[in-house]
Design a protein around this motif. Structure first.
Motif, PDB file in Angstrom:
ATOM      1  N   ARG A 134      22.750  -3.382  -2.169  1.00 32.24           N
ATOM      2  CA  ARG A 134      21.847  -4.328  -1.537  1.00 32.24           C
ATOM      3  C   ARG A 134      22.559  -5.158  -0.453  1.00 32.24           C
ATOM      4  N   GLN A 135      23.860  -5.198  -0.532  1.00 28.84           N
ATOM      5  CA  GLN A 135      24.615  -5.822   0.563  1.00 28.84           C
ATOM      6  C   GLN A 135      24.558  -4.905   1.790  1.00 28.84           C
ATOM      7  N   LEU A 136      24.689  -3.610   1.524  1.00 21.92           N
ATOM      8  CA  LEU A 136      24.610  -2.633   2.612  1.00 21.92           C
ATOM      9  C   LEU A 136      23.247  -2.702   3.308  1.00 21.92           C
ATOM     10  N   ASN A 171      43.154 -21.417  -0.279  1.00 21.51           N
ATOM     11  CA  ASN A 171      42.040 -22.045  -0.994  1.00 21.51           C
ATOM     12  C   ASN A 171      41.933 -21.457  -2.396  1.00 21.51           C
ATOM     13  N   CYS A 172      42.840 -20.545  -2.707  1.00 18.55           N
ATOM     14  CA  CYS A 172      42.750 -19.794  -3.962  1.00 18.55           C
ATOM     15  C   CYS A 172      43.985 -20.015  -4.834  1.00 18.55           C
ATOM     16  N   LEU A 173      45.037 -19.230  -4.638  1.00 15.12           N
ATOM     17  CA  LEU A 173      46.035 -19.111  -5.710  1.00 15.12           C
ATOM     18  C   LEU A 173      47.483 -19.373  -5.339  1.00 15.12           C
ATOM     19  N   ARG A 205      44.468 -17.316 -12.138  1.00 13.51           N
ATOM     20  CA  ARG A 205      44.443 -16.845 -10.756  1.00 13.51           C
ATOM     21  C   ARG A 205      44.157 -18.001  -9.806  1.00 13.51           C
ATOM     22  N   ARG A 206      42.900 -18.465  -9.787  1.00 15.67           N
ATOM     23  CA  ARG A 206      42.613 -19.551  -8.841  1.00 15.67           C
ATOM     24  C   ARG A 206      43.286 -20.830  -9.332  1.00 15.67           C
ATOM     25  N   SER A 207      44.074 -21.429  -8.488  1.00 10.38           N
ATOM     26  CA  SER A 207      44.748 -22.670  -8.879  1.00 10.38           C
ATOM     27  C   SER A 207      44.520 -23.727  -7.808  1.00 10.38           C
ATOM     28  N   ASN A 234      38.135 -15.463  13.241  1.00 11.49           N
ATOM     29  CA  ASN A 234      37.783 -15.479  11.822  1.00 11.49           C
ATOM     30  C   ASN A 234      37.289 -14.120  11.372  1.00 11.49           C
ATOM     31  N   TYR A 235      37.925 -13.564  10.342  1.00 13.91           N
ATOM     32  CA  TYR A 235      37.500 -12.258   9.837  1.00 13.91           C
ATOM     33  C   TYR A 235      37.278 -12.303   8.335  1.00 13.91           C
ATOM     34  N   LYS A 236      36.066 -12.024   7.904  1.00 12.39           N
ATOM     35  CA  LYS A 236      35.750 -11.786   6.488  1.00 12.39           C
ATOM     36  C   LYS A 236      36.172 -12.925   5.567  1.00 12.39           C
ATOM     37  N   VAL A 246      33.959 -12.428  12.777  1.00 13.97           N
ATOM     38  CA  VAL A 246      33.587 -11.042  12.474  1.00 13.97           C
ATOM     39  C   VAL A 246      33.088 -11.006  11.041  1.00 13.97           C
ATOM     40  N   ASP A 247      31.827 -10.694  10.842  1.00 17.56           N
ATOM     41  CA  ASP A 247      31.245 -10.735   9.495  1.00 17.56           C
ATOM     42  C   ASP A 247      30.156  -9.673   9.393  1.00 17.56           C
ATOM     43  N   ILE A 248      29.657  -9.468   8.188  1.00 20.80           N
ATOM     44  CA  ILE A 248      28.530  -8.549   8.015  1.00 20.80           C
ATOM     45  C   ILE A 248      27.206  -9.312   8.059  1.00 20.80           C
ATOM     46  N   LEU A 249      27.299 -10.611   7.784  1.00 17.79           N
ATOM     47  CA  LEU A 249      26.105 -11.464   7.755  1.00 17.79           C
ATOM     48  C   LEU A 249      26.341 -12.678   8.643  1.00 17.79           C
ATOM     49  N   MET A 250      25.292 -13.374   8.971  1.00 17.72           N
ATOM     50  CA  MET A 250      25.436 -14.627   9.694  1.00 17.72           C
ATOM     51  C   MET A 250      25.813 -15.696   8.665  1.00 17.72           C
ATOM     52  N   SER A 251      27.087 -15.690   8.262  1.00 19.10           N
ATOM     53  CA  SER A 251      27.573 -16.672   7.291  1.00 19.10           C
ATOM     54  C   SER A 251      27.502 -18.061   7.931  1.00 19.10           C
ATOM     55  N   ASP A 252      27.724 -19.085   7.130  1.00 16.89           N
ATOM     56  CA  ASP A 252      27.766 -20.440   7.692  1.00 16.89           C
ATOM     57  C   ASP A 252      28.862 -20.567   8.745  1.00 16.89           C
ATOM     58  N   ALA A 303      30.184  -6.449  11.615  1.00 14.01           N
ATOM     59  CA  ALA A 303      31.112  -5.496  10.995  1.00 14.01           C
ATOM     60  C   ALA A 303      30.362  -4.603  10.008  1.00 14.01           C
ATOM     61  N   PRO A 304      30.874  -3.430   9.760  1.00 13.68           N
ATOM     62  CA  PRO A 304      30.284  -2.579   8.737  1.00 13.68           C
ATOM     63  C   PRO A 304      30.713  -3.035   7.347  1.00 13.68           C
ATOM     64  N   THR A 305      29.902  -2.765   6.359  1.00 12.72           N
ATOM     65  CA  THR A 305      30.302  -3.073   4.979  1.00 12.72           C
ATOM     66  C   THR A 305      31.257  -1.990   4.495  1.00 12.72           C
ATOM     67  N   ILE A 344      28.087 -14.121  -8.952  1.00 12.52           N
ATOM     68  CA  ILE A 344      28.287 -14.656  -7.599  1.00 12.52           C
ATOM     69  C   ILE A 344      29.745 -14.436  -7.222  1.00 12.52           C
ATOM     70  N   SER A 345      29.993 -13.949  -6.007  1.00 10.19           N
ATOM     71  CA  SER A 345      31.361 -13.840  -5.498  1.00 10.19           C
ATOM     72  C   SER A 345      31.593 -14.981  -4.519  1.00 10.19           C
ATOM     73  N   GLN A 346      32.349 -15.973  -4.940  1.00 12.14           N
ATOM     74  CA  GLN A 346      32.607 -17.135  -4.098  1.00 12.14           C
ATOM     75  C   GLN A 346      31.325 -17.536  -3.372  1.00 12.14           C
ATOM     76  N   SER A 347      31.344 -17.472  -2.031  1.00  7.42           N
ATOM     77  CA  SER A 347      30.149 -17.900  -1.302  1.00  7.42           C
ATOM     78  C   SER A 347      29.361 -16.716  -0.786  1.00  7.42           C
ATOM     79  N   SER A 348      29.820 -15.504  -1.088  1.00  6.99           N
ATOM     80  CA  SER A 348      29.367 -14.419  -0.224  1.00  6.99           C
ATOM     81  C   SER A 348      28.302 -13.507  -0.801  1.00  6.99           C
ATOM     82  N   SER A 349      27.767 -13.795  -1.972  1.00  6.68           N
ATOM     83  CA  SER A 349      26.781 -12.855  -2.506  1.00  6.68           C
ATOM     84  C   SER A 349      25.439 -13.511  -2.780  1.00  6.68           C
TER      85      SER A 349
HETATM   86  N1  LIG Z   1      33.182 -23.997  -2.986  1.00  4.50           N
HETATM   87  C1  LIG Z   1      34.090 -23.107  -3.359  1.00  4.50           C
HETATM   88  N2  LIG Z   1      35.164 -22.899  -2.596  1.00  4.50           N
HETATM   89  C2  LIG Z   1      36.058 -21.961  -2.960  1.00  4.50           C
HETATM   90  C3  LIG Z   1      35.937 -21.215  -4.148  1.00  4.50           C
HETATM   91  C4  LIG Z   1      34.796 -21.463  -4.945  1.00  4.50           C
HETATM   92  O1  LIG Z   1      34.618 -20.858  -6.006  1.00  4.50           O
HETATM   93  N3  LIG Z   1      33.905 -22.417  -4.519  1.00  4.50           N
HETATM   94  N4  LIG Z   1      36.861 -20.277  -4.483  1.00  4.50           N
HETATM   95  C5  LIG Z   1      38.157 -20.277  -3.812  1.00  4.50           C
HETATM   96  C6  LIG Z   1      38.751 -18.922  -3.924  1.00  4.50           C
HETATM   97  S1  LIG Z   1      39.405 -18.487  -5.422  1.00  4.50           S
HETATM   98  C7  LIG Z   1      38.787 -18.043  -2.906  1.00  4.50           C
HETATM   99  S2  LIG Z   1      39.553 -16.525  -3.107  1.00  4.50           S
HETATM  100  C8  LIG Z   1      38.232 -18.384  -1.619  1.00  4.50           C
HETATM  101  C9  LIG Z   1      37.422 -17.243  -1.008  1.00  4.50           C
HETATM  102  O2  LIG Z   1      36.947 -17.651   0.200  1.00  4.50           O
HETATM  103  P1  LIG Z   1      36.323 -16.660   1.266  1.00  4.50           P
HETATM  104  O3  LIG Z   1      37.361 -15.744   1.791  1.00  4.50           O
HETATM  105  O4  LIG Z   1      35.638 -17.532   2.255  1.00  4.50           O
HETATM  106  O5  LIG Z   1      35.356 -15.754   0.382  1.00  4.50           O
HETATM  107  P2  LIG Z   1      33.818 -15.466   0.438  1.00  4.50           P
HETATM  108  O6  LIG Z   1      33.052 -16.655   0.125  1.00  4.50           O
HETATM  109  O7  LIG Z   1      33.659 -14.298  -0.434  1.00  4.50           O
HETATM  110  O8  LIG Z   1      33.520 -15.111   1.966  1.00  4.50           O
HETATM  111  C10 LIG Z   1      33.691 -13.839   2.456  1.00  4.50           C
HETATM  112  C11 LIG Z   1      33.017 -13.711   3.824  1.00  4.50           C
HETATM  113  O9  LIG Z   1      33.215 -12.362   4.265  1.00  4.50           O
HETATM  114  C12 LIG Z   1      31.977 -11.770   4.549  1.00  4.50           C
HETATM  115  N5  LIG Z   1      32.093 -10.344   4.225  1.00  4.50           N
HETATM  116  C13 LIG Z   1      31.862  -9.715   3.067  1.00  4.50           C
HETATM  117  N6  LIG Z   1      32.121  -8.395   3.177  1.00  4.50           N
HETATM  118  C14 LIG Z   1      32.529  -8.195   4.443  1.00  4.50           C
HETATM  119  C15 LIG Z   1      32.963  -7.052   5.168  1.00  4.50           C
HETATM  120  O10 LIG Z   1      33.009  -5.950   4.646  1.00  4.50           O
HETATM  121  N7  LIG Z   1      33.368  -7.243   6.456  1.00  4.50           N
HETATM  122  C16 LIG Z   1      33.342  -8.457   7.051  1.00  4.50           C
HETATM  123  N8  LIG Z   1      33.768  -8.554   8.296  1.00  4.50           N
HETATM  124  N9  LIG Z   1      32.905  -9.555   6.398  1.00  4.50           N
HETATM  125  C17 LIG Z   1      32.521  -9.425   5.113  1.00  4.50           C
HETATM  126  C18 LIG Z   1      30.950 -12.509   3.759  1.00  4.50           C
HETATM  127  O11 LIG Z   1      29.674 -12.403   4.354  1.00  4.50           O
HETATM  128  C19 LIG Z   1      31.508 -13.944   3.795  1.00  4.50           C
HETATM  129  O12 LIG Z   1      31.104 -14.609   4.933  1.00  4.50           O
HETATM  130  O13 LIG Z   1      37.378 -19.522  -1.713  1.00  4.50           O
HETATM  131  C20 LIG Z   1      37.991 -20.622  -2.343  1.00  4.50           C
HETATM  132  N10 LIG Z   1      37.128 -21.755  -2.155  1.00  4.50           N
END
Ligand SMILES: Nc1nc2c(c(=O)[nH]1)N[C@H]1C(S)=C(S)[C@@H](COP(=O)(O)OP(=O)(O)OC[C@H]3O[C@@H](n4cnc5c(=O)[nH]c(N)nc54)[C@H](O)[C@@H]3O)O[C@H]1N2
Ligand SMILES: Nc1nc2c(c(=O)[nH]1)N[C@H]1C(S)=C(S)[C@@H](COP(=O)(O)OP(=O)(O)OC[C@H]3O[C@@H](n4cnc5c(=O)[nH]c(N)nc54)[C@H](O)[C@@H]3O)O[C@H]1N2
Ligand code: SF4
Ligand SMILES: [Mo]
Length: 745
Positions: free
Chosen positions: A114-116, A196-198, A352-354, A444-446, A472-478, A489-491, A633-638
């Motif tokens: 459904r992302q595709l 922002n993660c680990l 993992r996330r710290s 900015n990429y992905k 560069v994104d697959i969706l019009m992210s924020d 970008a392609p998925t 939910i995957s972070q912000s992206s799903s």
């Molecule tokens: N509020 C909040 N902030 C967080 C976290 C949280 O849980 N909440 N978690 C933290 C952690 S652990 C992490 S790892 C980071 C993650 O932070 P981000 O790296 O920002 O992760 P996502 O939110 O998954 O955003 C991924 C982006 O890539 C796009 N995308 C997805 N697939 C593709 C693709 O194939 N190609 C391209 N070009 N774009 C693609 C999506 O549409 C989205 O815009 O966030 C951290 N910050």
């Protein structure tokens, strides 16, 4: 909302003569596509989608073809087999040969389809017109878009030096090409989601063991998990292996201020007071030493600084810790004894996330130290050496630019930053301050810092100060929404990627690969092609004088058995033993031993052993906001994915009934949440699944991008509320330091 309701709502944007024999799924696809036309272009732009739109009418269903790939709905890269008919992906199945994911594809993995086919996919290059965030875009041809980007990047490099542009690339197998481009272009201001993660966890374990170890959860007999949620925040194979280990008798203890699904399945759960984990682990270590429960041989032969540690731990008794972390002293003592009895097949799970506290590196150090005392290193059921198959690459020597500044723009803002990783928080501050030098470009990429970098207003402000930003994104992210140039970008299901070597785990290490399962839709182009085209225009073509095919060949040059397995099974599993790999070898630390005491820290003003500082008190009427995950939910992206939205339509504020009663709240009432940096309105979820002093909400909602039609207008944005504090040692974002107030909206 029920399926039925959604169907009706979706159908509203189609004409009344929509054929009734269409499947519900097709109806959703078509309705979304038509509605989106208004914002991002007419349905004619759905060129690549024609095949799937026409498919359901086909009479005799031809055979499905099978394609190996690796899921990219999160970083885990679980192995999958895509079933394709008439050029349309019909189903995603797990690849049973992939040992890391153990034949599993999670809810998000299944929803990849459904992302595709998300009708909100970016379709062609877009240039911002009108005010930032206004949502007015002009369609460009790729030629126009690339010419423009190359001209801007060239100009920025001249005016501000190559370091005047930041490259921010998220987790992806093609991010390596963004890094390569940044190097050729000359910017060392490269960051990623990792700060922002680990990175504070990595710092702590790396400095203790010389490597970031891999936990052998499968063979473990006793696991203490703190600050991690492995049955919702899925990490393969750990999420699966811990269940298997538990079936075989492993005890799981969970410490979390929230009663997560992991807590629900654990044998023992403690609603620890947030920010006090170090008190718990220091006390645990004290008991291990005081009762001589630690591994004396391992400690004597393989560790550095034991005597200093023993002395340092004296004030940190279980009775003292109980007052800090609210876990009874008797339980701390018992857990120390139970851990020691199960050792070496016992561990404090590294997590993992710290990105949580200002002293996260030191909190994780206290966890690493307990592991060292247990002597679980390189043992079955303990912490093991990370192993990954070394692949080749196409090397290059980056050019030297003498107009560049001395160092990264965020240098010196944390005590021991990883120089190759930097810090998103500190980079953003440096860009805003224009110090020590101006940064005016952003690639900015992905990755989506507008949602995942704490303090959204600051990110927004930073974007408005830039002269040129490309996303560069697959969706019009924020983040795309506030950028100047947006490139589609392609998925993962449409992409050819380099092979990816993944680290050893309980299961094995190995290699995965992605080839397009279906043709790229619309005008989407992979980032490799984008940076190669930009390089050509900037006179840097020699650094991209190859195809991905060439690159992959170079990666597998000395690994013919891997190439064969990838072709036949979509994955190569390296099933060599996971433990006993480090016997007789030195640790890659200064002392060549496991460092209970890190001398090197003294040179950086960092405490060589963790010193406890109590978190700031939470006054009555205030609540500590914590971050976490759920399994869909995957972070912000799903959150724009309709299949996943069926599981959660919008987020809500978890609040304890005792506190809700004080505010006169009923279930589902709207509340106003206010922090020092922002406020949001959200529904209350009154639940005993959180401590009275702690509140929580899922991430990925409250988006500002109106082009995310399925999620726009739903829920609240966590990043808007979180203050941007940082771990002192690494510059890792510290996202659990924000206190909020709540009132009835
Ligand atoms: N509020 C909040 N902030 C967080 C976290 C949280 O849980 N909440 N978690 C933290 C952690 S652990 C992490 S790892 C980071 C993650 O932070 P981000 O790296 O920002 O992760 P996502 O939110 O998954 O955003 C991924 C982006 O890539 C796009 N995308 C997805 N697939 C593709 C693709 O194939 N190609 C391209 N070009 N774009 C693609 C999506 O549409 C989205 O815009 O966030 C951290 N910050
Ligand atoms: N479904 C799903 N799976 C994912 C991801 C996803 O977005 N969705 N993201 C992936 C990524 S990028 C990562 S980094 C991992 C993250 O996986 P984890 O490292 O497990 O991180 P979180 O899920 O953020 O879990 C942190 C937990 O700590 C709790 N907590 C908060 N404060 C404290 C405290 O002071 N002490 C203790 N002991 N606990 C506290 C929170 O309530 C939360 O449940 O998950 C990965 N897997
Ligand atoms: S854990 Fe789920 S979303 Fe992540 S890669 Fe595996 S199947 Fe995909
Ligand atoms: Mo992460």
């Amino acid at each position: 909302m029920s399926d039925r309701k959604k169907e009706t709502q979706g159908a509203g944007s189609l004409t009344a003569n929509t054929p009734t024999r269409f499947s519900r799924r097709r109806l959703l696809k078509l309705s979304g596509a038509a509605a989106l036309g208004g914002i991002l272009g007419g349905p004619g732009a759905l060129a690549g989608g024609r095949a799937w739109a026409a498919a359901p009418a086909a009479k005799a269903a031809p055979e499905m073809s099978r394609h190996f790939s690796a899921c990219d709905m999160c970083f885990n890269k679980c192995g999958l087999i895509a079933r394709v008919r008439d050029g349309v992906v019909r189903k995603l199945d797990p690849n049973p040969r992939y040992l890391k994911s153990r034949g599993m594809l999670c809810a998000r993995g299944n929803a990849g389809i459904r992302q595709l086919y998300d009708p909100n996919r970016l379709k062609y290059p877009l240039l911002r017109k009108g005010a930032r965030g206004e949502g007015k875009w002009q369609r460009l041809s790729w030629e126009q878009a690339l010419d423009l980007a190359a001209e801007k990047l060239g100009k920025l490099a001249k005016e501000y030096s190559p370091c005047g542009t930041v490259f921010n690339a998220g987790t992806d197998t093609q991010s390596v090409f963004v890094h390569r481009f940044a190097e050729a272009y000359g910017s060392y201001n490269v960051i990623s989601h990792e700060s922002n993660c680990l990175i504070s966890r990595n710092r702590a374990f790396l400095d203790t063991f010389g490597v970031v170890p891999i936990p052998d959860t499968l063979n473990c007999k006793y696991i203490i998990m703190a600050g991690a949620n492995r049955f919702e925040a899925l990490v393969t194979p750990d999420s699966i292996d811990i269940v298997t280990a538990m079936e075989r008798g492993c005890k799981l203890v969970v410490l979390d201020p929230r009663f997560t699904k992991t807590a629900a399945l654990a044998h023992e759960y403690h609603a620890i007071k947030p920010g006090t984990d170090m008190a718990f682990f220091l006390a645990l270590a004290q008991v291990l030493i005081a009762e001589e429960l630690y591994d004396r041989e391992f400690v004597a032969q393989r560790t550095h600084g034991f005597d200093k540690l023993a002395k340092h731990l004296r004030p940190y008794s279980p009775e003292w810790a109980e007052k800090e972390c609210e876990i009874p002293a008797a339980d701390i003592k018992r857990m120390a004894r139970e851990l020691a009895a199960a050792a070496p097949a016992a561990m404090v799970y590294p997590g993992r996330r710290s990105s949580d506290y200002e002293d996260s590196s030191q909190i994780r150090r206290s966890m690493a130290i307990v592991n060292a005392l247990l002597g679980n290193w390189d043992q079955k059921g303990g912490l093991t050496l990370p192993r990954a198959i070394k692949t080749g690459s196409i090397g290059f020597t980056a050019p030297f630019y003498d107009n560049n500044p001395e160092d990264r723009v965020d240098a010196g803002r944390a005590q021991m930053m990883f120089p190759e990783e930097g810090s998103f928080k500190h980079t953003r501050d440096a860009v805003l301050e224009g110090k020590p030098y101006p940064v005016k470009g952003w690639f900015n990429y992905k990755t989506n810092p507008m949602q995942t970098g704490a303090n959204r207003k600051k990110t927004m402000e930073m974007f408005s100060k830039l002269e040129f930003s490309v996303c560069v994104d697959i969706l019009m992210s924020d983040t795309a929404w506030v950028s100047d140039l947006v490139l589609p970008a392609p998925t993962y299901l449409e992409r050819q990627d380099p092979v990816s070597s993944f680290q050893g785990s309980s299961a094995c290490s190995g290699i995965v690969m992605r080839d397009p399962v279906v043709e790229p839709m619309f005008e989407s182009r992979p980032v490799f092609w984008i940076v190669k085209e930009l390089a050509g225009r900037l006179g840097l073509g020699e650094y991209f004088d190859f195809t991905i095919e060439d690159y992959r060949r170079a990666q597998l040059k000395d690994l013919p058995q891997v190439a064969k397995a990838l072709k036949e099974e979509g994955v190569y599993n390296d099933v060599s033993p996971t433990h006993g790999q480090h016997q007789g070898k030195d640790f890659r630390t200064r002392s060549t031993k496991v460092e209970l005491y890190v001398d090197r820290y003294l040179e950086h003003g960092v405490d060589p052993m963790p010193v406890y500082h109590a978190p700031k008190p939470v006054p009555a009427g205030k609540y500590r906001m914590v971050v976490g995950r759920n399994a869909y939910i995957s972070q912000s992206s799903s959150t724009n994915n309709v299949l996943l939205c069926e599981l959660e339509q919008e987020n809500s504020l978890w609040m304890h009934p005792q506190e809700a009663a004080k505010l006169g709240l009923a279930q589902g009432d709207k509340v106003l949440v206010t922090s020092p940096v922002g406020s949001q309105t959200i529904k209350a979820r009154i639940t005993e699944e959180t401590r009275p002093d702690t509140v929580y909400m899922d991430s990925g909602f409250g988006v500002i991008s109106k082009a995310l039609e399925n999620v726009y207008g739903k829920g609240a944005c966590l990043a808007e509320l979180l203050e941007d504090r940082a771990d002192a040692v690494t510059g890792n974002m510290a996202m659990h330091e924000t206190l909020v107030s709540v009132s009835k909206a």
